[in-house]
Design a protein around this motif. Sequence first.
Motif, PDB file in Angstrom:
ATOM      1  N   PRO A 183      19.316  16.484  24.761  1.00  0.00           N
ATOM      2  CA  PRO A 183      18.570  17.414  23.903  1.00  0.00           C
ATOM      3  C   PRO A 183      18.059  16.798  22.600  1.00  0.00           C
ATOM      4  O   PRO A 183      17.000  17.190  22.105  1.00  0.00           O
ATOM      5  CB  PRO A 183      19.585  18.530  23.626  1.00  0.00           C
ATOM      6  CG  PRO A 183      20.921  17.896  23.855  1.00  0.00           C
ATOM      7  CD  PRO A 183      20.701  16.924  24.968  1.00  0.00           C
ATOM      8  N   ARG A 236       8.894  23.199  22.455  1.00  0.00           N
ATOM      9  CA  ARG A 236       9.820  24.024  21.672  1.00  0.00           C
ATOM     10  C   ARG A 236      10.557  23.178  20.638  1.00  0.00           C
ATOM     11  O   ARG A 236      10.639  23.542  19.462  1.00  0.00           O
ATOM     12  CB  ARG A 236      10.821  24.700  22.601  1.00  0.00           C
ATOM     13  CG  ARG A 236      11.761  25.680  21.861  1.00  0.00           C
ATOM     14  CD  ARG A 236      12.869  26.187  22.748  1.00  0.00           C
ATOM     15  NE  ARG A 236      13.775  25.107  23.133  1.00  0.00           N
ATOM     16  CZ  ARG A 236      13.893  24.636  24.379  1.00  0.00           C
ATOM     17  NH1 ARG A 236      13.173  25.151  25.373  1.00  0.00           N
ATOM     18  NH2 ARG A 236      14.721  23.659  24.645  1.00  0.00           N
ATOM     19  N   GLU A 237      11.082  22.041  21.076  1.00  0.00           N
ATOM     20  CA  GLU A 237      11.836  21.190  20.170  1.00  0.00           C
ATOM     21  C   GLU A 237      10.934  20.484  19.163  1.00  0.00           C
ATOM     22  O   GLU A 237      11.328  20.264  18.018  1.00  0.00           O
ATOM     23  CB  GLU A 237      12.639  20.170  20.971  1.00  0.00           C
ATOM     24  CG  GLU A 237      13.701  20.790  21.865  1.00  0.00           C
ATOM     25  CD  GLU A 237      14.679  21.669  21.094  1.00  0.00           C
ATOM     26  OE1 GLU A 237      15.258  21.173  20.107  1.00  0.00           O
ATOM     27  OE2 GLU A 237      14.845  22.843  21.472  1.00  0.00           O
ATOM     28  N   PHE A 254      14.301  15.237  22.314  1.00  0.00           N
ATOM     29  CA  PHE A 254      13.078  16.011  22.528  1.00  0.00           C
ATOM     30  C   PHE A 254      12.314  16.292  21.242  1.00  0.00           C
ATOM     31  O   PHE A 254      11.087  16.197  21.219  1.00  0.00           O
ATOM     32  CB  PHE A 254      13.414  17.321  23.246  1.00  0.00           C
ATOM     33  CG  PHE A 254      13.556  17.173  24.736  1.00  0.00           C
ATOM     34  CD1 PHE A 254      12.682  17.819  25.600  1.00  0.00           C
ATOM     35  CD2 PHE A 254      14.558  16.396  25.280  1.00  0.00           C
ATOM     36  CE1 PHE A 254      12.803  17.684  26.985  1.00  0.00           C
ATOM     37  CE2 PHE A 254      14.701  16.252  26.650  1.00  0.00           C
ATOM     38  CZ  PHE A 254      13.813  16.892  27.505  1.00  0.00           C
ATOM     39  N   GLU A 256       7.704  22.611  28.308  1.00  0.00           N
ATOM     40  CA  GLU A 256       8.051  23.706  27.405  1.00  0.00           C
ATOM     41  C   GLU A 256       9.206  23.302  26.483  1.00  0.00           C
ATOM     42  O   GLU A 256       9.174  23.580  25.273  1.00  0.00           O
ATOM     43  CB  GLU A 256       8.448  24.956  28.197  1.00  0.00           C
ATOM     44  CG  GLU A 256       8.800  26.138  27.303  1.00  0.00           C
ATOM     45  CD  GLU A 256       9.268  27.359  28.076  1.00  0.00           C
ATOM     46  OE1 GLU A 256       9.786  28.295  27.426  1.00  0.00           O
ATOM     47  OE2 GLU A 256       9.130  27.382  29.309  1.00  0.00           O
ATOM     48  N   ASP A 257      10.208  22.643  27.034  1.00  0.00           N
ATOM     49  CA  ASP A 257      11.328  22.159  26.221  1.00  0.00           C
ATOM     50  C   ASP A 257      10.838  21.185  25.154  1.00  0.00           C
ATOM     51  O   ASP A 257      11.283  21.227  23.998  1.00  0.00           O
ATOM     52  CB  ASP A 257      12.370  21.465  27.100  1.00  0.00           C
ATOM     53  CG  ASP A 257      13.160  22.435  27.964  1.00  0.00           C
ATOM     54  OD1 ASP A 257      13.235  23.625  27.602  1.00  0.00           O
ATOM     55  OD2 ASP A 257      13.699  22.008  29.004  1.00  0.00           O
ATOM     56  N   GLU A 286       8.715  23.414  32.821  1.00  0.00           N
ATOM     57  CA  GLU A 286       9.878  23.679  31.971  1.00  0.00           C
ATOM     58  C   GLU A 286      10.180  22.486  31.071  1.00  0.00           C
ATOM     59  O   GLU A 286      10.574  22.656  29.908  1.00  0.00           O
ATOM     60  CB  GLU A 286      11.090  24.011  32.843  1.00  0.00           C
ATOM     61  CG  GLU A 286      10.976  25.378  33.519  1.00  0.00           C
ATOM     62  CD  GLU A 286      12.041  25.590  34.579  1.00  0.00           C
ATOM     63  OE1 GLU A 286      12.940  24.712  34.730  1.00  0.00           O
ATOM     64  OE2 GLU A 286      11.982  26.628  35.277  1.00  0.00           O
ATOM     65  N   GLU A 341      16.305  15.527  31.631  1.00  0.00           N
ATOM     66  CA  GLU A 341      16.047  16.910  31.241  1.00  0.00           C
ATOM     67  C   GLU A 341      16.699  17.239  29.901  1.00  0.00           C
ATOM     68  O   GLU A 341      17.596  16.525  29.424  1.00  0.00           O
ATOM     69  CB  GLU A 341      16.564  17.853  32.332  1.00  0.00           C
ATOM     70  CG  GLU A 341      15.821  17.709  33.662  1.00  0.00           C
ATOM     71  CD  GLU A 341      16.367  18.622  34.734  1.00  0.00           C
ATOM     72  OE1 GLU A 341      17.348  19.342  34.468  1.00  0.00           O
ATOM     73  OE2 GLU A 341      15.809  18.619  35.851  1.00  0.00           O
ATOM     74  N   PHE A 342      16.271  18.341  29.305  1.00  0.00           N
ATOM     75  CA  PHE A 342      16.749  18.736  27.984  1.00  0.00           C
ATOM     76  C   PHE A 342      18.269  18.888  27.937  1.00  0.00           C
ATOM     77  O   PHE A 342      18.908  18.490  26.970  1.00  0.00           O
ATOM     78  CB  PHE A 342      16.080  20.051  27.575  1.00  0.00           C
ATOM     79  CG  PHE A 342      16.524  20.557  26.233  1.00  0.00           C
ATOM     80  CD1 PHE A 342      16.118  19.919  25.072  1.00  0.00           C
ATOM     81  CD2 PHE A 342      17.357  21.664  26.134  1.00  0.00           C
ATOM     82  CE1 PHE A 342      16.532  20.375  23.825  1.00  0.00           C
ATOM     83  CE2 PHE A 342      17.775  22.120  24.896  1.00  0.00           C
ATOM     84  CZ  PHE A 342      17.361  21.482  23.742  1.00  0.00           C
ATOM     85  N   SER A 343      18.852  19.428  28.995  1.00  0.00           N
ATOM     86  CA  SER A 343      20.295  19.651  29.023  1.00  0.00           C
ATOM     87  C   SER A 343      21.088  18.350  28.961  1.00  0.00           C
ATOM     88  O   SER A 343      22.228  18.332  28.519  1.00  0.00           O
ATOM     89  CB  SER A 343      20.690  20.422  30.283  1.00  0.00           C
ATOM     90  OG  SER A 343      20.318  19.699  31.445  1.00  0.00           O
TER      91      SER A 343
END
Length: 221
Positions: free
Chosen positions: A80, A146-147, A83, A142-143, A139, A75-77
């Motif tokens: 990061p 966005r990135e 991405f 979406e991440d 999500e 995941e993005f967290s």
Amino acid sequence: MADTKRKILFSALRLFAVYGYEAVSVSQIAGELGITKGALYRHYKNKRDIFESIFKYVCQLDVERSQNAGIPEKEFSEMPHSFGGTSLESLKKYMISQFYYWSKDEIACNFRKMLTLEQYKTAEMNALYQKVLGSGPLEFIEDLFREMLKYRGYCEDAAKHMAVEFYSPFYLMLSICDATSNQNEKKIIADLYVAYVEQFMQKYSFLSYLEIERNKNETNY
């Protein structure tokens, strides 16, 4: 994974997909395989252990598909910086492989059917359903958008809209695929989904173009 352990997982998941996780007993799983409960317990501690092994196996395969496609496997967290540099081609490859996996692989299909049944029974299963098939993938995408937009110098406000536009047909076409056992119809559905992904990539191809220009400029310096 040892052959007996794999057979236990496959048989248990087939039962879970038909009757739901809560309704199936260890005795039923053992009976399906023609073994005793004692023999089953030599491989798994209990029914929960079987379920967790199934989930671990599904997650492992997802990581492998992500790595093969060039998509962040976490995941993005957790990662990061991976991405923004993701390409549209990698995303396309990943989502098409996801569709074929979730619509054709026996483990994936039965796991998805089990979660669909169980999501209404417990909060835990509802959360897992969302993580695997609902809000979780949405999500994640979406991440990514966005990135990707930010990395290429665009305003990232459109990321959520793009994610919904991109993921909704995946979810819908899987549901339609479930309604038929006809392999020709399943192929038509899969081809339709692939065509949609191609159209989406063409619509947002400016992301790929800008990435190429950025790479050219970096090479010239």
